[in-house]
Motif scaffolding. Structure first.
Motif, PDB file in Angstrom:
ATOM      1  N   UNK A   1       0.834  -1.204   0.000  1.00 40.19           N
ATOM      2  CA  UNK A   1       0.000   0.000   0.000  1.00 40.19           C
ATOM      3  C   UNK A   1       0.871   1.258   0.000  1.00 40.19           C
ATOM      4  N   UNK A   2       2.023   1.196   0.637  1.00 41.04           N
ATOM      5  CA  UNK A   2       2.893   2.375   0.768  1.00 41.04           C
ATOM      6  C   UNK A   2       3.355   2.887  -0.601  1.00 41.04           C
ATOM      7  N   UNK A   3       3.992   2.077  -1.449  1.00 40.53           N
ATOM      8  CA  UNK A   3       4.371   2.604  -2.763  1.00 40.53           C
ATOM      9  C   UNK A   3       3.170   2.953  -3.645  1.00 40.53           C
ATOM     10  N   UNK A   4       2.092   2.183  -3.540  1.00 41.14           N
ATOM     11  CA  UNK A   4       0.913   2.470  -4.370  1.00 41.14           C
ATOM     12  C   UNK A   4       0.335   3.844  -4.032  1.00 41.14           C
ATOM     13  N   UNK A   5       0.281   4.173  -2.760  1.00 44.42           N
ATOM     14  CA  UNK A   5      -0.293   5.454  -2.338  1.00 44.42           C
ATOM     15  C   UNK A   5       0.683   6.609  -2.548  1.00 44.42           C
ATOM     16  N   UNK A   6       1.950   6.414  -2.167  1.00 46.00           N
ATOM     17  CA  UNK A   6       2.860   7.547  -2.056  1.00 46.00           C
ATOM     18  C   UNK A   6       3.714   7.832  -3.289  1.00 46.00           C
ATOM     19  N   UNK A   7       3.986   6.848  -4.137  1.00 52.22           N
ATOM     20  CA  UNK A   7       4.813   7.144  -5.314  1.00 52.22           C
ATOM     21  C   UNK A   7       4.144   8.139  -6.260  1.00 52.22           C
ATOM     22  N   UNK A   8       2.824   8.066  -6.496  1.00 50.94           N
ATOM     23  CA  UNK A   8       2.192   9.132  -7.300  1.00 50.94           C
ATOM     24  C   UNK A   8       2.330  10.513  -6.658  1.00 50.94           C
ATOM     25  N   UNK A   9       2.280  10.567  -5.333  1.00 50.07           N
ATOM     26  CA  UNK A   9       2.451  11.843  -4.630  1.00 50.07           C
ATOM     27  C   UNK A   9       3.876  12.355  -4.819  1.00 50.07           C
ATOM     28  N   UNK A  10       4.836  11.455  -4.747  1.00 57.35           N
ATOM     29  CA  UNK A  10       6.237  11.828  -5.007  1.00 57.35           C
ATOM     30  C   UNK A  10       6.370  12.439  -6.399  1.00 57.35           C
ATOM     31  N   UNK A  11       5.797  11.766  -7.396  1.00 54.76           N
ATOM     32  CA  UNK A  11       5.866  12.266  -8.777  1.00 54.76           C
ATOM     33  C   UNK A  11       5.221  13.646  -8.902  1.00 54.76           C
ATOM     34  N   UNK A  12       4.118  13.844  -8.201  1.00 56.64           N
ATOM     35  CA  UNK A  12       3.438  15.139  -8.251  1.00 56.64           C
ATOM     36  C   UNK A  12       4.341  16.251  -7.728  1.00 56.64           C
ATOM     37  N   UNK A  13       4.942  16.050  -6.575  1.00 57.11           N
ATOM     38  CA  UNK A  13       5.781  17.102  -5.994  1.00 57.11           C
ATOM     39  C   UNK A  13       7.038  17.338  -6.817  1.00 57.11           C
ATOM     40  N   UNK A  14       7.658  16.280  -7.304  1.00 58.72           N
ATOM     41  CA  UNK A  14       8.857  16.444  -8.121  1.00 58.72           C
ATOM     42  C   UNK A  14       8.531  17.194  -9.408  1.00 58.72           C
ATOM     43  N   UNK A  15       7.395  16.864 -10.017  1.00 60.40           N
ATOM     44  CA  UNK A  15       7.008  17.530 -11.270  1.00 60.40           C
ATOM     45  C   UNK A  15       6.722  19.017 -11.054  1.00 60.40           C
ATOM     46  N   UNK A  16       6.281  19.380  -9.862  1.00 58.84           N
ATOM     47  CA  UNK A  16       6.028  20.795  -9.585  1.00 58.84           C
ATOM     48  C   UNK A  16       7.305  21.617  -9.680  1.00 58.84           C
ATOM     49  N   UNK A  17       8.402  21.092  -9.165  1.00 54.39           N
ATOM     50  CA  UNK A  17       9.667  21.819  -9.276  1.00 54.39           C
ATOM     51  C   UNK A  17      10.122  21.903 -10.725  1.00 54.39           C
ATOM     52  N   UNK A  18       9.851  20.859 -11.499  1.00 55.29           N
ATOM     53  CA  UNK A  18      10.186  20.900 -12.924  1.00 55.29           C
ATOM     54  C   UNK A  18       9.366  21.967 -13.640  1.00 55.29           C
ATOM     55  N   UNK A  19       8.079  22.003 -13.335  1.00 52.01           N
ATOM     56  CA  UNK A  19       7.193  22.973 -13.984  1.00 52.01           C
ATOM     57  C   UNK A  19       7.495  24.409 -13.565  1.00 52.01           C
ATOM     58  N   UNK A  20       8.144  24.579 -12.431  1.00 54.00           N
ATOM     59  CA  UNK A  20       8.517  25.914 -11.969  1.00 54.00           C
ATOM     60  C   UNK A  20       9.837  26.396 -12.559  1.00 54.00           C
ATOM     61  N   UNK A  21      10.396  25.611 -13.474  1.00 57.10           N
ATOM     62  CA  UNK A  21      11.551  26.085 -14.222  1.00 57.10           C
ATOM     63  C   UNK A  21      12.878  25.440 -13.913  1.00 57.10           C
ATOM     64  N   UNK A  22      12.933  24.524 -12.975  1.00 61.03           N
ATOM     65  CA  UNK A  22      14.199  23.864 -12.659  1.00 61.03           C
ATOM     66  C   UNK A  22      14.498  22.763 -13.676  1.00 61.03           C
ATOM     67  N   UNK A  23      15.780  22.600 -13.963  1.00 58.27           N
ATOM     68  CA  UNK A  23      16.195  21.576 -14.920  1.00 58.27           C
ATOM     69  C   UNK A  23      16.110  20.193 -14.288  1.00 58.27           C
ATOM     70  N   UNK A  24      16.070  19.135 -15.110  1.00 57.70           N
ATOM     71  CA  UNK A  24      16.062  17.775 -14.554  1.00 57.70           C
ATOM     72  C   UNK A  24      17.256  17.507 -13.635  1.00 57.70           C
ATOM     73  N   UNK A  25      18.409  18.069 -13.998  1.00 56.46           N
ATOM     74  CA  UNK A  25      19.594  17.880 -13.139  1.00 56.46           C
ATOM     75  C   UNK A  25      19.393  18.530 -11.776  1.00 56.46           C
TER      76      UNK A  25
END
Length: 239
Positions: free
Chosen positions: A58-82
């Motif tokens: 249940x832990x990866x099923x619930x939380x990995x999408x949340x991880x992706x959401x937060x990481x993508x927010x920093x990408x969308x705010x202009x930070x490079x993948x690196x």
């Protein structure tokens, strides 16, 4: 509060509201593990009992999408993948310290009053008393979600609006790794290092010397702060 005269915990009945009566005898009782894959009943209420049970997946099923959401927010705010990768790795690293601090100073706090014993048993004591209970090895998502809110705002306070999501996502990923690793160390049978080393190191904490060995995903902070347990104490396989 001292131990109530002649009080004995009845393992055939729900445990949560019994353990507080142990008073200052609670610490000795809770660190005498009962090894068995079937866990105890904690609450008489079926609803409360259900809320204490969580399968590891249940832990990866619930939380990995949340991880992706937060990481993508920093990408969308202009930070490079690196840059975002560095944030994520930093977040994971910070989590290892949080993991150590929580385990050492919160999960292993000494208690003796009725309600303190009861709270400790719910948070961590039940795991030490029944370390092979497979449905109480990971943290219930609802409780983790509530606790994650102040952590996010702390990260936001210490960083910037565009880096906080990436850092928090990394820390959350570290938490997922921690919970899944914790389950594996109890129920897996690793054949090679570093997993084999981590299993022995963690079993030492449960079955030999509970005042040392507070890391789960890493022994880094135990080495740094002098809480690394002696090696070759615990068996590698606990049935």
């Amino acid at each position: 509060m001292v131990t109530e005269p002649d009080f004995t915990v009845d393992l055939s009945k729900p445990l949560v509201f019994q353990v507080g009566h142990l008073g200052d005898g609670y610490q000795e009782w809770v660190h005498q593990p009962i090894v068995g894959k079937v866990g105890p009943r904690l609450f008489a209420s079926d609803i409360l009992e259900f809320l204490t049970l969580t399968a590891w997946w249940v832990i990866p099923v619930v939380w990995l999408p949340v991880v992706c959401y937060f990481v993508s927010r920093s990408l969308l705010m202009g930070h490079s993948p690196r840059e975002v990768s560095i944030m994520v790795v930093t977040g994971i690293f910070i989590w290892t310290l949080v993991e150590y601090i929580l385990h050492r100073f919160v999960f292993h706090i000494k208690t003796k009053s009725y309600w303190a014993n009861t709270a400790h048993y719910l948070i961590h004591g039940c795991h030490h008393k029944h370390p092979m209970d497979g449905l109480r090895l990971v943290f219930p998502p609802a409780a983790a979600a509530i606790l994650s809110i102040p952590f996010y705002y702390l990260v936001l306070f210490c960083s910037t609006p565009s880096t906080a999501p990436g850092l928090f996502g990394g820390g959350l990923l570290g938490y997922v790794m921690y919970d899944c690793t914790h389950y594996y160390l109890h129920h897996g049978q690793p054949k090679t290092n570093p997993a084999r080393h981590l299993k022995r190191y963690h079993l030492n904490h449960h079955f030999k010397i509970q005042t040392l060995g507070f890391g789960i995903t890493s022994s880094l902070w135990d080495n740094m702060f002098g809480t690394y347990p002696p090696q070759k104490l615990a068996p590698e396989k606990i049935m």
